[in-house]
Design a protein around this motif. Structure first.
Motif, PDB file in Angstrom:
ATOM      1  N   LEU A  21     -17.389  26.451  87.787  1.00 55.23           N
ATOM      2  CA  LEU A  21     -18.466  27.434  87.753  1.00 55.23           C
ATOM      3  C   LEU A  21     -17.924  28.834  88.047  1.00 55.23           C
ATOM      4  O   LEU A  21     -18.359  29.823  87.446  1.00 55.23           O
ATOM      5  CB  LEU A  21     -19.566  27.056  88.749  1.00 55.23           C
ATOM      6  N   TRP A  22     -16.964  28.943  88.975  1.00 53.75           N
ATOM      7  CA  TRP A  22     -16.318  30.232  89.251  1.00 53.75           C
ATOM      8  C   TRP A  22     -15.734  30.811  87.962  1.00 53.75           C
ATOM      9  O   TRP A  22     -15.915  31.986  87.646  1.00 53.75           O
ATOM     10  CB  TRP A  22     -15.151  30.068  90.207  1.00 53.75           C
ATOM     11  N   VAL A  23     -14.993  29.940  87.267  1.00 57.65           N
ATOM     12  CA  VAL A  23     -14.270  30.400  86.078  1.00 57.65           C
ATOM     13  C   VAL A  23     -15.240  30.792  84.976  1.00 57.65           C
ATOM     14  O   VAL A  23     -15.056  31.823  84.303  1.00 57.65           O
ATOM     15  CB  VAL A  23     -13.293  29.314  85.598  1.00 57.65           C
ATOM     16  N   GLN A  24     -16.292  30.006  84.784  1.00 61.07           N
ATOM     17  CA  GLN A  24     -17.252  30.351  83.740  1.00 61.07           C
ATOM     18  C   GLN A  24     -17.966  31.661  84.079  1.00 61.07           C
ATOM     19  O   GLN A  24     -18.246  32.465  83.189  1.00 61.07           O
ATOM     20  CB  GLN A  24     -18.260  29.220  83.542  1.00 61.07           C
ATOM     21  N   TRP A  25     -18.235  31.897  85.332  1.00 60.70           N
ATOM     22  CA  TRP A  25     -18.825  33.177  85.744  1.00 60.70           C
ATOM     23  C   TRP A  25     -17.879  34.320  85.382  1.00 60.70           C
ATOM     24  O   TRP A  25     -18.287  35.327  84.798  1.00 60.70           O
ATOM     25  CB  TRP A  25     -19.111  33.150  87.234  1.00 60.70           C
ATOM     26  N   ALA A  26     -16.598  34.172  85.718  1.00 58.58           N
ATOM     27  CA  ALA A  26     -15.628  35.218  85.387  1.00 58.58           C
ATOM     28  C   ALA A  26     -15.539  35.445  83.880  1.00 58.58           C
ATOM     29  O   ALA A  26     -15.420  36.585  83.413  1.00 58.58           O
ATOM     30  CB  ALA A  26     -14.255  34.856  85.945  1.00 58.58           C
ATOM     31  N   LEU A  27     -15.599  34.381  83.109  1.00 55.59           N
ATOM     32  CA  LEU A  27     -15.568  34.518  81.651  1.00 55.59           C
ATOM     33  C   LEU A  27     -16.797  35.259  81.141  1.00 55.59           C
ATOM     34  O   LEU A  27     -16.703  36.116  80.255  1.00 55.59           O
ATOM     35  CB  LEU A  27     -15.475  33.133  81.006  1.00 55.59           C
ATOM     36  N   GLU A  28     -17.948  34.950  81.703  1.00 56.22           N
ATOM     37  CA  GLU A  28     -19.172  35.647  81.290  1.00 56.22           C
ATOM     38  C   GLU A  28     -19.127  37.118  81.684  1.00 56.22           C
ATOM     39  O   GLU A  28     -19.600  37.984  80.945  1.00 56.22           O
ATOM     40  CB  GLU A  28     -20.400  34.954  81.890  1.00 56.22           C
ATOM     41  N   GLU A  29     -18.578  37.420  82.841  1.00 58.60           N
ATOM     42  CA  GLU A  29     -18.456  38.816  83.279  1.00 58.60           C
ATOM     43  C   GLU A  29     -17.457  39.573  82.402  1.00 58.60           C
ATOM     44  O   GLU A  29     -17.653  40.748  82.082  1.00 58.60           O
ATOM     45  CB  GLU A  29     -17.994  38.886  84.738  1.00 58.60           C
ATOM     46  N   SER A  30     -16.379  38.905  82.019  1.00 55.67           N
ATOM     47  CA  SER A  30     -15.292  39.588  81.321  1.00 55.67           C
ATOM     48  C   SER A  30     -15.591  39.860  79.851  1.00 55.67           C
ATOM     49  O   SER A  30     -15.027  40.780  79.251  1.00 55.67           O
ATOM     50  CB  SER A  30     -14.014  38.750  81.414  1.00 55.67           C
ATOM     51  N   GLY A  31     -16.438  39.033  79.256  1.00 55.56           N
ATOM     52  CA  GLY A  31     -16.703  39.171  77.822  1.00 55.56           C
ATOM     53  C   GLY A  31     -15.652  38.543  76.930  1.00 55.56           C
ATOM     54  O   GLY A  31     -15.716  38.674  75.706  1.00 55.56           O
ATOM     55  N   LEU A  32     -14.685  37.861  77.504  1.00 56.58           N
ATOM     56  CA  LEU A  32     -13.647  37.204  76.706  1.00 56.58           C
ATOM     57  C   LEU A  32     -14.246  36.009  75.962  1.00 56.58           C
ATOM     58  O   LEU A  32     -15.038  35.250  76.533  1.00 56.58           O
ATOM     59  CB  LEU A  32     -12.513  36.718  77.605  1.00 56.58           C
ATOM     60  N   PRO A  33     -13.878  35.813  74.698  1.00 54.59           N
ATOM     61  CA  PRO A  33     -14.384  34.649  73.970  1.00 54.59           C
ATOM     62  C   PRO A  33     -13.770  33.359  74.519  1.00 54.59           C
ATOM     63  O   PRO A  33     -12.585  33.316  74.843  1.00 54.59           O
ATOM     64  CB  PRO A  33     -13.935  34.908  72.527  1.00 54.59           C
ATOM     65  N   TYR A  34     -14.592  32.323  74.616  1.00 56.59           N
ATOM     66  CA  TYR A  34     -14.095  31.062  75.155  1.00 56.59           C
ATOM     67  C   TYR A  34     -14.938  29.903  74.658  1.00 56.59           C
ATOM     68  O   TYR A  34     -16.027  30.083  74.131  1.00 56.59           O
ATOM     69  CB  TYR A  34     -14.104  31.087  76.690  1.00 56.59           C
ATOM     70  N   ARG A  35     -14.400  28.731  74.821  1.00 55.64           N
ATOM     71  CA  ARG A  35     -15.149  27.504  74.579  1.00 55.64           C
ATOM     72  C   ARG A  35     -14.898  26.579  75.763  1.00 55.64           C
ATOM     73  O   ARG A  35     -13.936  26.792  76.526  1.00 55.64           O
ATOM     74  CB  ARG A  35     -14.706  26.843  73.277  1.00 55.64           C
ATOM     75  N   VAL A  36     -15.725  25.559  75.910  1.00 52.48           N
ATOM     76  CA  VAL A  36     -15.602  24.632  77.033  1.00 52.48           C
ATOM     77  C   VAL A  36     -15.260  23.237  76.533  1.00 52.48           C
ATOM     78  O   VAL A  36     -15.885  22.732  75.595  1.00 52.48           O
ATOM     79  CB  VAL A  36     -16.910  24.572  77.857  1.00 52.48           C
ATOM     80  N   HIS A  37     -14.247  22.660  77.142  1.00 49.09           N
ATOM     81  CA  HIS A  37     -13.954  21.237  76.949  1.00 49.09           C
ATOM     82  C   HIS A  37     -14.509  20.528  78.177  1.00 49.09           C
ATOM     83  O   HIS A  37     -13.969  20.656  79.281  1.00 49.09           O
ATOM     84  CB  HIS A  37     -12.449  21.001  76.829  1.00 49.09           C
ATOM     85  N   ALA A  38     -15.607  19.784  77.994  1.00 47.30           N
ATOM     86  CA  ALA A  38     -16.272  19.119  79.115  1.00 47.30           C
ATOM     87  C   ALA A  38     -15.608  17.786  79.394  1.00 47.30           C
ATOM     88  O   ALA A  38     -15.575  16.897  78.538  1.00 47.30           O
ATOM     89  CB  ALA A  38     -17.752  18.930  78.804  1.00 47.30           C
ATOM     90  N   LEU A  39     -15.063  17.640  80.585  1.00 45.78           N
ATOM     91  CA  LEU A  39     -14.318  16.444  80.972  1.00 45.78           C
ATOM     92  C   LEU A  39     -15.240  15.382  81.552  1.00 45.78           C
ATOM     93  O   LEU A  39     -16.178  15.692  82.303  1.00 45.78           O
ATOM     94  CB  LEU A  39     -13.261  16.817  82.018  1.00 45.78           C
ATOM     95  N   ASP A  40     -14.953  14.134  81.239  1.00 48.85           N
ATOM     96  CA  ASP A  40     -15.707  13.010  81.783  1.00 48.85           C
ATOM     97  C   ASP A  40     -15.020  12.545  83.069  1.00 48.85           C
ATOM     98  O   ASP A  40     -14.128  11.709  83.048  1.00 48.85           O
ATOM     99  CB  ASP A  40     -15.772  11.878  80.753  1.00 48.85           C
ATOM    100  N   HIS A  41     -15.456  13.107  84.168  1.00 51.22           N
ATOM    101  CA  HIS A  41     -14.860  12.757  85.463  1.00 51.22           C
ATOM    102  C   HIS A  41     -15.158  11.308  85.827  1.00 51.22           C
ATOM    103  O   HIS A  41     -14.283  10.580  86.305  1.00 51.22           O
ATOM    104  CB  HIS A  41     -15.409  13.701  86.539  1.00 51.22           C
TER     105      HIS A  41
END
Length: 217
Positions: A21-41
């Motif tokens: 969640l920290w990292v996704q917040w930083a990505l949203e703040e930064s405006g950098l394009p990204y995608r998420v690979h959701a892991l099955d814990h």
């Protein structure tokens, strides 16, 4: 394109508390394009061969920036700030001040709060130890309270990655007695978490772990 390896299926106890969640917040703040690979814990994907090849400790979050892999949430957030040229000053002293408060969030404040959480999860009978650690946490939080006496953000005049890290640590205790005597810290935490980028990140996180926003706010 940056790929964020974060949690998808995860045990209920972890929902809303993982550092992707920290990292996704930083990505949203930064405006950098990204995608998420959701892991099955729950299915053991973090211990699988494919993830083991890129993750030093079989942990999420982790990012892959076109072949450049970064692990550890604090290192990832700082990397994103540097890459985007946002959320961190360009001058050496300004940058060092932000890094100082990043370390304060994850080392001084965060490690103490994590100790309390670990005691509560694994050894509820350790009352004396929990009391001692809670006193130490209150000391650190009192210092943060004093630091916020004349400032809006933790490391300087602008919102930075240090605020992301500190707010995420504080978010874990914002509804506990530890925050009761700290009006500045409470207001600071609320100010950080009210940012549109955090709200977007939280909604995206809730969607991929399969819970409602109300469950993790």
């Amino acid at each position: 394109m940056i790929t964020l390896y974060g949690f998808g299926r995860i045990f209920p106890e972890g929902r809303g508390h993982t550092k992707d969640l920290w990292v996704q917040w930083a990505l949203e703040e930064s405006g950098l394009p990204y995608r998420v690979h959701a892991l099955d814990h729950t299915g053991g994907e973090l211990d699988g061969e494919a993830f083991s090849r890129i993750s030093p400790f079989h942990q999420a979050p982790l990012i892959d920036d076109d072949g450049f892999v970064v692990a550890e949430s604090a290192a990832i957030v700082l990397y994103l700030a540097e890459k985007a040229g946002r959320l961190i000053p360009g001058d050496t002293q300004g940058r060092t001040r932000v890094v100082q408060w990043c370390f304060a969030a994850v080392s001084t404040v965060g490690s103490t709060l994590a100790c309390i959480d670990t005691i509560d999860i694994f050894d509820s009978g350790a009352r004396q130890l929990r009391s001692a650690v809670s006193k130490l946490a209150s000391r650190w939080l009192g210092d943060v309270e004093r630091h916020l006496a004349d400032r809006e953000w933790i490391a300087g005049a602008e919102f930075t990655v240090a605020d992301i890290m500190m707010a995420c640590e504080l978010r874990e205790i914002r509804k506990t007695d530890l925050m009761a005597p700290l009006p500045r810290v409470r207001a600071y935490c609320e100010r950080c978490l009210a940012r549109p980028a955090f709200q977007r990140a939280l909604a995206l996180y809730a969607g991929r772990v399969g819970v409602s926003l109300a469950e993790i706010r």
